[in-house]
Scaffold this motif. Sequence first.
Motif, PDB file in Angstrom:
ATOM      1  N   ASP A  13       0.955  -1.424   0.057  1.00  0.00           N
ATOM      2  CA  ASP A  13       0.094  -0.214   0.125  1.00  0.00           C
ATOM      3  C   ASP A  13       0.825   0.705  -0.103  1.00  0.00           C
ATOM      4  O   ASP A  13       0.533   2.486  -0.749  1.00  0.00           O
ATOM      5  N   SER A  14       1.959   1.162   0.751  1.00  0.00           N
ATOM      6  CA  SER A  14       2.877   2.191   0.724  1.00  0.00           C
ATOM      7  C   SER A  14       3.825   2.605  -0.645  1.00  0.00           C
ATOM      8  O   SER A  14       3.946   3.686  -1.097  1.00  0.00           O
ATOM      9  N   LEU A  15       4.571   1.661  -1.289  1.00  0.00           N
ATOM     10  CA  LEU A  15       4.766   1.477  -1.714  1.00  0.00           C
ATOM     11  C   LEU A  15       4.194   2.353  -4.132  1.00  0.00           C
ATOM     12  O   LEU A  15       4.516   2.863  -4.264  1.00  0.00           O
ATOM     13  N   SER A  16       3.261   1.825  -3.561  1.00  0.00           N
ATOM     14  CA  SER A  16       2.373   2.570  -4.762  1.00  0.00           C
ATOM     15  C   SER A  16       1.748   3.558  -4.819  1.00  0.00           C
ATOM     16  O   SER A  16       2.057   4.129  -6.532  1.00  0.00           O
ATOM     17  N   THR A  17       1.947   3.819  -4.403  1.00  0.00           N
ATOM     18  CA  THR A  17       1.500   5.825  -4.166  1.00  0.00           C
ATOM     19  C   THR A  17       2.980   6.192  -4.031  1.00  0.00           C
ATOM     20  O   THR A  17       3.201   7.300  -4.587  1.00  0.00           O
ATOM     21  N   PHE A 181       7.077  10.973   4.233  1.00  0.00           N
ATOM     22  CA  PHE A 181       9.110  10.329   5.069  1.00  0.00           C
ATOM     23  C   PHE A 181       8.115   9.270   6.174  1.00  0.00           C
ATOM     24  O   PHE A 181       8.209   8.243   6.178  1.00  0.00           O
ATOM     25  N   GLY A 182       7.055   9.850   6.366  1.00  0.00           N
ATOM     26  CA  GLY A 182       6.192   9.057   7.198  1.00  0.00           C
ATOM     27  C   GLY A 182       5.760   7.858   7.148  1.00  0.00           C
ATOM     28  O   GLY A 182       6.245   6.379   7.703  1.00  0.00           O
ATOM     29  N   ASN A 183       4.709   7.121   5.617  1.00  0.00           N
ATOM     30  CA  ASN A 183       5.114   6.506   5.807  1.00  0.00           C
ATOM     31  C   ASN A 183       6.375   5.250   4.794  1.00  0.00           C
ATOM     32  O   ASN A 183       6.169   4.217   5.164  1.00  0.00           O
ATOM     33  N   LEU A 188       9.711   0.516   6.423  1.00  0.00           N
ATOM     34  CA  LEU A 188      11.000   0.116   6.816  1.00  0.00           C
ATOM     35  C   LEU A 188      11.207  -0.907   7.839  1.00  0.00           C
ATOM     36  O   LEU A 188      11.110  -1.407   8.518  1.00  0.00           O
ATOM     37  N   GLY A 189       9.528   0.287   8.691  1.00  0.00           N
ATOM     38  CA  GLY A 189       8.971  -0.886  10.238  1.00  0.00           C
ATOM     39  C   GLY A 189       8.827  -2.355   9.935  1.00  0.00           C
ATOM     40  O   GLY A 189       9.017  -3.309  10.689  1.00  0.00           O
ATOM     41  N   ALA A 190       8.153  -2.003   8.405  1.00  0.00           N
ATOM     42  CA  ALA A 190       7.205  -3.557   8.560  1.00  0.00           C
ATOM     43  C   ALA A 190       7.971  -4.340   7.516  1.00  0.00           C
ATOM     44  O   ALA A 190       8.027  -5.847   7.897  1.00  0.00           O
ATOM     45  N   SER A 191       9.238  -4.470   6.825  1.00  0.00           N
ATOM     46  CA  SER A 191      10.097  -4.905   6.041  1.00  0.00           C
ATOM     47  C   SER A 191      11.133  -5.767   7.272  1.00  0.00           C
ATOM     48  O   SER A 191      11.589  -6.038   6.674  1.00  0.00           O
TER      49      SER A 191
END
Length: 306
Positions: A13-17, A181-183, A188-191
Motif C-alpha cells: 500500500d505504501s510503495l504503490s503511491t 517520509f512518514g509512510n 522500513l519498520g514493516a520490512s
Amino acid sequence: MSRLNADTAVIQDSLSTNVSMFIRSSVSILATMVICLVLSWKLALTFFCGMIPIAAFSFKYAGFMRAVAKKISAEKALMSTIADESLSNIRTVKAFANEDEEISKFNKYSTEVYKLGLKKSYWMAFFGFFTQICLYGAMALIIYVASILYERDEITIGTITSFLFYLIMLLFNFWIMSFVFGNAFMVLGASDKIVQILGHKPKINTTGGLKIEDEEKVEGNIVLKNVKFHYPTKPDVMVLKGVDIEIDNKKNRVVALCGTSGCGKSSIISMIERFYDPHSGEVLFNGVNIKDIDPRWYHEQVAIVQ
C-alpha cells in the motif's frame, strides 16, 4: 504467517503511491531550489538555515516511526493469530464456553494496536506542525532579509515576488515529502521482519551432501544410535532418552511404534525424516549419518504418508 501478510500489505500500500509522489516531489524541490539560488543566493541561504531544525528533528522522528511500525506489526500478528485460531477451532471454543476468554485476549492486542496507532498519529501530527512552523518561520525570515536587501538596492520587488512564488511551490512539495517520509518509515519498520525471514539460514541444510549413485547399494536400513532429543521450545523436557532402533529393509514388512501418548513415537519419525536433528547420538541411513546426506536425495528414498 499473519504478520507476514500484514507487513506485505503495508509495504504494498505504501510503495504503490509513495514512490511516484517521492520522485515527483524530489524533482520539483531540486528544480525550485536551483531557480531560487539563481534569483538570490542570499535569500536561498536564509531559507536553508530554516531547514536545519527540520533535518535535525527528522532523525529522531525516523527512529520513532520505525520502532512504532515494528510494534504495530507484532501486535497485529498476535491479534490475527488469536482470531484465526478461535475461528478455525470455534467448536472447541463453544464446547468449553471459552468465548469471553478469547474475546478478552483479542481485545487486549486490539487495544494495544489502537494505542500505538494513536501515538503514531500524534507524532505525525507534531512532525507536520513542526515542519510547517519551521518553513513558515523561514519564509518570515526571508521577507525580513528581502526588505533589508531591497533597502540596499541589492534586489528588486520583481525578484522578491518571483522568489516568494517559487518558495510557495517549495513549501508545498516539502509538505508532500513529509507525508511520504512518514509512510517510508512505516515501510522500513514493516520490512524488518521480512528481511530477517529472507536472510534466515536454517540450521538443517536443504541442499548439498552425499548421494549414493549406485541404487543397488541402497539397502534402505535405518538405525538410531543412542538418540537423545528435546524440542527447541522445551529444552528442559527430554523426549528421547538414548533410543536405539534398527530397521532393515531386507524383507518387506511393517514396523509399528507402540507406546503411551508422549513417549516419543512422533519424535522418532521426525528424527528419521530429519525434521529435527538429535541433541546427541546419530541417525544412520544405509550406514551413513543423514546429516551428511543430500536432503533432496534422502527424501526421495524415505517418504512419509499421513
